[in-house]
Each structure stands twice: as structure tokens, then as C-alpha cells.
Motif scaffolding. Structure first.
Motif, PDB file in Angstrom:
ATOM      1  N   ILE A 173      41.386  40.708  39.145  1.00  6.94           N
ATOM      2  CA  ILE A 173      41.400  39.756  40.265  1.00  6.94           C
ATOM      3  C   ILE A 173      40.970  38.368  39.783  1.00  6.94           C
ATOM      4  O   ILE A 173      41.570  37.355  40.150  1.00  6.94           O
ATOM      5  CB  ILE A 173      40.497  40.250  41.413  1.00  6.94           C
ATOM      6  CG1 ILE A 173      41.111  41.506  42.038  1.00  6.94           C
ATOM      7  CG2 ILE A 173      40.267  39.169  42.462  1.00  6.94           C
ATOM      8  CD1 ILE A 173      40.192  42.246  42.985  1.00  6.94           C
ATOM      9  N   HIS A 174      39.947  38.335  38.943  1.00 10.23           N
ATOM     10  CA  HIS A 174      39.481  37.043  38.407  1.00 10.23           C
ATOM     11  C   HIS A 174      40.542  36.422  37.499  1.00 10.23           C
ATOM     12  O   HIS A 174      40.754  35.203  37.516  1.00 10.23           O
ATOM     13  CB  HIS A 174      38.163  37.236  37.651  1.00 10.23           C
ATOM     14  CG  HIS A 174      37.321  36.007  37.618  1.00 10.23           C
ATOM     15  ND1 HIS A 174      36.202  35.847  38.403  1.00 10.23           N
ATOM     16  CD2 HIS A 174      37.445  34.869  36.905  1.00 10.23           C
ATOM     17  CE1 HIS A 174      35.675  34.656  38.169  1.00 10.23           C
ATOM     18  NE2 HIS A 174      36.406  34.050  37.258  1.00 10.23           N
ATOM     19  N   VAL A 175      41.220  37.253  36.714  1.00 10.23           N
ATOM     20  CA  VAL A 175      42.313  36.759  35.864  1.00 10.23           C
ATOM     21  C   VAL A 175      43.388  36.130  36.741  1.00 10.23           C
ATOM     22  O   VAL A 175      43.897  35.049  36.440  1.00 10.23           O
ATOM     23  CB  VAL A 175      42.905  37.884  34.986  1.00 10.23           C
ATOM     24  CG1 VAL A 175      44.217  37.453  34.351  1.00 10.23           C
ATOM     25  CG2 VAL A 175      41.915  38.295  33.914  1.00 10.23           C
ATOM     26  N   ASN A 176      43.730  36.787  37.840  1.00 10.50           N
ATOM     27  CA  ASN A 176      44.730  36.254  38.758  1.00 10.50           C
ATOM     28  C   ASN A 176      44.332  34.870  39.242  1.00 10.50           C
ATOM     29  O   ASN A 176      45.158  33.947  39.270  1.00 10.50           O
ATOM     30  CB  ASN A 176      44.921  37.221  39.938  1.00 10.50           C
ATOM     31  CG  ASN A 176      46.014  36.771  40.868  1.00 10.50           C
ATOM     32  OD1 ASN A 176      45.846  35.821  41.627  1.00 10.50           O
ATOM     33  ND2 ASN A 176      47.135  37.455  40.811  1.00 10.50           N
ATOM     34  N   ARG A 177      43.076  34.707  39.595  1.00  9.85           N
ATOM     35  CA  ARG A 177      42.578  33.383  40.047  1.00  9.85           C
ATOM     36  C   ARG A 177      42.677  32.345  38.932  1.00  9.85           C
ATOM     37  O   ARG A 177      43.044  31.194  39.177  1.00  9.85           O
ATOM     38  CB  ARG A 177      41.128  33.501  40.511  1.00  9.85           C
ATOM     39  CG  ARG A 177      40.965  34.230  41.803  1.00  9.85           C
ATOM     40  CD  ARG A 177      39.498  34.203  42.246  1.00  9.85           C
ATOM     41  NE  ARG A 177      39.305  35.171  43.288  1.00  9.85           N
ATOM     42  CZ  ARG A 177      38.375  36.116  43.294  1.00  9.85           C
ATOM     43  NH1 ARG A 177      37.508  36.201  42.283  1.00  9.85           N
ATOM     44  NH2 ARG A 177      38.276  36.968  44.279  1.00  9.85           N
ATOM     45  N   MET A 178      42.317  32.750  37.703  1.00 10.30           N
ATOM     46  CA  MET A 178      42.361  31.807  36.578  1.00 10.30           C
ATOM     47  C   MET A 178      43.808  31.411  36.261  1.00 10.30           C
ATOM     48  O   MET A 178      44.075  30.241  35.973  1.00 10.30           O
ATOM     49  CB  MET A 178      41.698  32.411  35.334  1.00 10.30           C
ATOM     50  CG  MET A 178      40.199  32.674  35.476  1.00 10.30           C
ATOM     51  SD  MET A 178      39.237  31.226  35.970  1.00 10.30           S
ATOM     52  CE  MET A 178      39.094  31.429  37.733  1.00 10.30           C
ATOM     53  N   LEU A 179      44.733  32.346  36.346  1.00 13.86           N
ATOM     54  CA  LEU A 179      46.148  32.026  36.117  1.00 13.86           C
ATOM     55  C   LEU A 179      46.660  31.065  37.178  1.00 13.86           C
ATOM     56  O   LEU A 179      47.374  30.106  36.875  1.00 13.86           O
ATOM     57  CB  LEU A 179      46.996  33.302  36.094  1.00 13.86           C
ATOM     58  CG  LEU A 179      46.727  34.258  34.927  1.00 13.86           C
ATOM     59  CD1 LEU A 179      47.515  35.546  35.116  1.00 13.86           C
ATOM     60  CD2 LEU A 179      47.043  33.600  33.603  1.00 13.86           C
TER      61      LEU A 179
END
Length: 186
Positions: A173-179
Motif C-alpha cells: 500500500i505504501h509502495v502504491n502511494r510512493m508510485l
């Protein structure tokens, strides 16, 4: 000359389907691999089924599974369909002793592995989630550019958000936000 030496010394071409485990952490392993095509993933497996991706193996990379007393400390998986040349570590050592170029590749591989570990430590210890995400994409771009796999300032990336999370020490989920943030910042 080095290609002929590799074939003469008995390096065996092998092809693995995506998501095939090539070396399991903890198994006996005295093999090394030269990646001919595709993407591989080198990770450390943790209790409870989690993993920390240590590096991605790309075309031209030499994968020497780290071992202690002959047992692999890492898992090596075909991320995509992967073609490699396989040999025993002893066979490769003989080849490297006969070829200064192969010997320098071994040294380069060891230096690369140490640099990746240092960057991963820095990522999880001090870089923000956004900086570590950007750093990974830039590192991959640089490595892929060296082997001619970057076109028009872009490259194919078969990694899922779960793969990125395991490489970056973040949740998917955090990766999705960073992308999303990286796209917004262009």
C-alpha cells in the motif's frame, strides 16, 4: 574468447519459467549462474513467509549465491522467464584463472553485491520511502542502460508492487502511494 572458454569448461545453458525457484535458501549450493536473459530475484527468506529482496539479477550479471559451509544464505528465483549459464563454483574459478576478463567480472560482481547491500542498508535505515523508491528505479535504469535495455529514457519493469515492497522494506500500500507521488511529481 571468453564465451568459447565458458562453453569449453562445461557451463550448461538452462531456462527457467517465471517464478521458478532456482536455489533455495538453506540448500546445498556450489553453483553459480551467468544471466543471459530475463530477470531474477535474490532474496533472504524470513520466518512467517516474508522476504527481503536483496537484488535483481539482469542480463550479464553473475549470480553467486552467498553460502556458509556450502549452504545457500539466499534464495534465487526467476522473476520472469530466465536463461542462464550454470556451472559449479569450482568450474567457474578455473575459468576465471584462465581469463583475466572473467576474473575481473568476479571482482566486479563482489563489489556490486557489497554496494547493493550498502544501499539497501542506507535505504531502510535513513532514506525516506519516496527517496528509496526513486533510488531503486534509478539504479535499475542505470543497470539496464549498461546492457542496452533502455529506450527513449524508459525500460520494461516486470516488478509488481509486492516485489517492490519486498525490495524496499515497505508495505504494498505504501509502495502504491510512493508510485502515485512519483508520477505526480513527474
Amino acid at each position: 574468447d571468453d564465451a568459447a572458454l565458458i562453453k569449453r569448461l562445461g557451463f550448461t545453458p538452462k531456462r527457467y519459467l517465471a517464478e521458478t525457484v532456482i536455489v533455495n535458501q538453506g540448500e546445498d549450493c556450489d553453483r553459480m549462474f551467468i544471466v543471459e536473459s530475463g530477470w531474477g530475484c535474490i532474496s533472504h527468506e524470513l520466518a512467517g513467509g516474508q522476504r527481503q529482496i536483496l537484488d535483481f539479477a539482469l542480463r550479464g550479471d553473475i549470480v553467486l549465491p552467498q553460502s556458509y559451509t556450502g549452504r545457500a544464505l539466499e534464495t534465487f528465483v526467476a522473476q520472469t522467464e530466465l536463461s542462464v549459464l550454470v556451472a559449479s563454483t569450482k568450474t567457474f574459478t578455473v575459468a576465471a584463472m584462465q581469463s583475466p576478463r572473467l576474473f575481473s567480472l568476479v571482482i566486479e560482481t563482489l563489489v556490486h553485491n557489497a554496494a547493493v547491500v550498502a544501499q539497501h542498508l542506507t535505504n531502510v535505515g535513513r532514506r525516506s520511502a519516496l527517496a528509496r523508491t526513486a533510488h531503486l528505479f534509478l539504479e535499475l535504469r542505470t543497470r539496464l542502460e549498461r546492457i542496452g535495455s533502455v529506450t527513449r529514457n524508459s525500460y520494461e519493469c516486470p516488478l509488481t508492487q509486492y516485489d517492490l515492497a519486498d525490495a524496499l522494506g515497505l508495505t504494498p500500500i505504501h509502495v502504491n502511494r510512493m508510485l502515485r507521488e512519483l508520477r505526480e511529481r513527474k
